[in-house]
Design a protein around this motif. Structure first.
Motif: not given
Length: 364
Positions: A208-210, A217-218, A228-230, A235-236
């Motif tokens: 889990i990243v910011e 989650a990566v 990255i799925r928020q 999905v970003s």
């Protein structure tokens, strides 16, 4: 025994001796294939004793046939070199030699591709044994890059057989590559960013990243971008060059999660009630086994016209988000229950009267 007649007798413009040698060479090729297979069997037998069956399977599946092709093509090139093929009116010898070399280059490249696959399999299994998942995604790009280099060398070698200068080709590719580099600087920046990710490993798949306001989650790390799925399932896709100049917060690396909130009481609460309320919350937090001991904080932090502010802070042992939410909810409910038991009034939401609208209010 006089064997001079073998060189004197000619058939189709080729001496009998040369034809005999040309016929014997393929038989030698079959013998050489048998020797190679026997050698590979010995290697695989030794690997089996060491217990590495996956390497044995890869060698048997990927190298036996390519090496057989290589031996056959090399021997046929030898046959072409021995035969005195006619050069007039059509230069058959030159064309046969060129095509034989092209076939040899193709087979060598074919063998090189399979050797790369063998090492890629070894690297993949080694990456699976590591804790980080970035190694797993690094194997495929490196494998494809090596295969691309082999293919470029193969093309240059084939063009060289037809009279094209490999040096000129490389120079042309260099000039073209420079132009492409200027046109694709963002792509190159993304590739450099991926190298930073793979080398420094600020996160791995599942963390889990910011990053730049995106939290989640990566899911995947590629050469150009990271997915990255928020938490709302959005999905970003972030370009990898982002990671070279922004702060990356890896929330999965923290050793605990913080529960922090403030309770605002009215000024009707007495000092004795406040002291009893604070002690009750401290005692309740100290009894919990899912919080880090001696790290909880309960203090009166505000005393002004807006009310009496009580800060509650604690750190959970588990970093799992779902478990954190359960713990936080239980603490909030416990604090609310303690306030009700001690008849401490909690400050209601402020009311702001809208200008010109008598009787209408908005909660804030």
């Amino acid at each position: 025994m006089d064997l001079s007649f073998l060189s004197e007798q000619v058939l189709w413009g080729i001496s009998i001796g040369q034809l005999i040698v040309a016929a014997v060479l393929p038989l030698l090729g079959l013998l050489a294939q048998s020797v190679v297979r026997r050698f590979l069997r010995r290697v695989m037998s030794r690997l089996r004793k060491e217990g590495d069956m996956s390497v044995v399977d890869d060698v048997n599946r990927l190298l036996t046939k390519p090496l057989s092709f290589l031996i056959n093509v090399a021997l046929w090139n030898g046959v072409i070199g021995l035969l005195d093929l006619p050069e007039e009116p059509l230069n058959i010898h030159s064309w046969a030699t060129t095509l034989g070399m092209v076939a040899l280059i193709l087979v060598i490249a074919y063998c090189a591709f399979h050797i790369v696959d063998v090492f890629a399999g070894i690297a993949t299994r080694a990456a699976e044994k590591t804790e980080t998942k970035l190694d797993d995604q690094l194997v495929a790009p490196i494998t494809n890059t090596v295969k691309l280099l082999v293919a470029l060398i193969m093309v240059a070698a084939i063009l060289g057989q037809f009279g094209y200068s490999a040096t000129g080709l490389i120079a042309s590719l260099s000039i073209g590559g420079l132009a492409v580099a200027f046109a694709a600087k963002d792509t190159l920046a993304n590739i450099f960013g991926s190298i930073v990710i793979f080398s420094e490993r600020p996160f791995q798949i599942g963390d889990i990243v910011e990053i730049s306001g995106v939290e989640g989650a990566v899911e995947e790390v590629g050469i150009r971008s990271t997915r990255i799925r928020q938490f709302d399932q959005t999905v970003s896709i972030l370009p990898n060059q982002t990671f070279t100049n922004v702060e990356v917060r890896n929330l999965s690396k923290r050793e605990s999660r913080r529960v922090r909130f403030e309770v605002t009481l009215t000024h009707d609460a007495t000092v004795a009630q406040l002291e009893n309320f604070l002690d009750s919350i401290r005692h309740s937090l100290a009894q919990r086994t899912d919080l880090h001991p001696n790290q909880s904080l309960v203090r009166l932090t505000k005393l002004d016209t807006s009310g009496l502010g009580v800060l509650v802070q604690a750190f959970t042992i588990s970093t799992d988000f779902a478990e954190f939410m359960v713990t936080q909810e239980e603490i909030l409910l416990r604090v609310r229950k303690l306030a009700e038991e001690q008849e401490l009034p909690i400050m209601p939401a402020k009311e702001v009267r809208l200008s010109g609208e008598v009787g209408e209010t908005r909660s804030s």
